[in-house]
Design an enzyme around this catalytic site. Sequence first.
Site, short mmCIF file in Angstrom:
data_model
loop_
_atom_site.label_atom_id
_atom_site.label_comp_id
_atom_site.label_asym_id
_atom_site.label_seq_id
_atom_site.Cartn_x
_atom_site.Cartn_y
_atom_site.Cartn_z
CG ASP A 208 43.09 63.09 70.08
OD1 ASP A 208 43.01 64.08 70.83
OD2 ASP A 208 42.17 62.27 69.92
CD GLU A 277 44.65 64.75 74.35
OE1 GLU A 277 43.71 65.41 74.84
OE2 GLU A 277 44.46 63.80 73.57
#
Length: 562
Positions: A208, A277
């Site tokens: 993330d 990401e």
Amino acid sequence: MSTLPWWRDAVIYQIYPRSFADADGDGIGDLPGITARLEHLRDLGVDALWLSPFYVSPQHDAGYDVADFRDVDPLFGTLADFDVLLDRAHRLGLRVIVDLVPNHSSNEHPWFQAALAAAPGSPERARYVFRDGRGDQGEQPPNNWVSNFGGPAWTRVTEPDGRPGQYYLHLFDSSQPDFDWTNDEVREEFESILRFWLDRGVDGFRVDVAHGLVKAQGLPDADLSIDPHVDTTTLLPMWDQPGVHDIYRRWRSIVDDYSEDLADVWGDDADRVLCAEAWVQPSEALSRYVRPDELHQSFNFGYLMTPWIAGELRASIADSLAATETVGAPQTWVLSNHDVVRHASRFGYPQRPGLARMPGIGADDPQPDAELGLRRARASTALMLALPGSAYLYQGEELGLPEATRLPDDARQDPTWERSAHTDRGRDGCRVPLPWSANEPSFGFGPSALSWLPQPDELGSLAVDRQDGTEGSTLELYRRLLTLRRSRGLGRGELSWIDDQNGDAVAFHIRSGDLDTVVIANLGPSTLPLPEHLTPLASSGPLDGQGLPPDTTVWLHHPHRP
């Protein structure tokens, strides 16, 4: 066909745990619910699943505010439930990737609670980004950075003695303080977290905010006119700093050390993987994350934001493939996820040139053309799944689920809604629980009628049991495309453009081994003729005799290689 590691052409299915399947009837999805529905993924034809966070969390940001990185939140089950899920998935031939959230923790994490209790300059505060304020009394934040969720990126704390004190950085919600990745203790902690889950047998991690861990030295002010999701050609001080790559080189060496530990499950193809990401433009900058000694994959968000316009899509595909070719990596395609408006709705609006990230949609906003959006979504998926490289699917897109655009505002739970002073409706619209059975409470999401977000009535007609075995359904289209993608080696093939097509078409060959697949997508307003000597294999919608209707993609078998 060539022998390549599984991740280079894998199709990976994202599960948002609270919205996939609810086993205990509390209205929130859980790990046992996922385990009970894994056959759906096997039958769909994907290679792996990615689980969004299920860790211990106060759930201020749906689990991306982690209080314990080594345990399962009771909301979702237990570590034993996770082990059962992992074992069942492996037995079904599905690999499991878990989310890793290294940019920040919850403000309820023991480390942050210790930091609040400690003094400025202490080792406890050094794990996070604490700074003194500006102004005579420190009344101004340390710089002008803003939160991705709206409002300032700094919150001032009250010191243990009761005085107004330092500020801490949070690039997202104030309940998500950013770690300081110049701190060796932070680096060692996350290496330990990686090993904890690798030892349990996971097949990899989705990282993330992979572009946000390292901040520019001195934390200078930012140019707030730049949209960091669209234009990162100007280096912003909180994103895509060169230091992130040192972190990922270390992580790559750790996961490579585990590459043979699952040989009893996967044989010689047991690589553990890392996927970033990273909202980074241009493609050349993004490709740095997938150099041979760094991460394996990085989501292609530039492709996700590309409008349904032929020239722009051709340019996006060509640019993306050229960028990763320079570092020997596969491209990683994606059209929807838990943070963006579903593409079945996004493509239901007039398409305009240029990259754009669409904000959340409310009941009083202009509504998408649902029929047009679904037709284009099916066509865009058929185009994406033919491209060389890997691809990620977001739960429910195989059902053609649209964005829930008419959610009551008082039901919204995304922190973006409150932090933006109700100007940005956030991401709840793509997170509504899935419909499994049209005539059951909560459409079969769970054994009760409870659902953590309200489900629109139209979901019943899109339920799995309505589409299973139904010719022409979106679910059967996905199954057909994924079967052909694997049998024809499309993800491992080589793309060559067909240049003599209409300007409204995106057309190319994919050559893999002895197979030649021609892919044509019609993005224009008129039916296009199809080559008479090619045999249709699959199409996103009905063909018009020997013609390809607007907003339709077809895969064709070429009988011989030139």
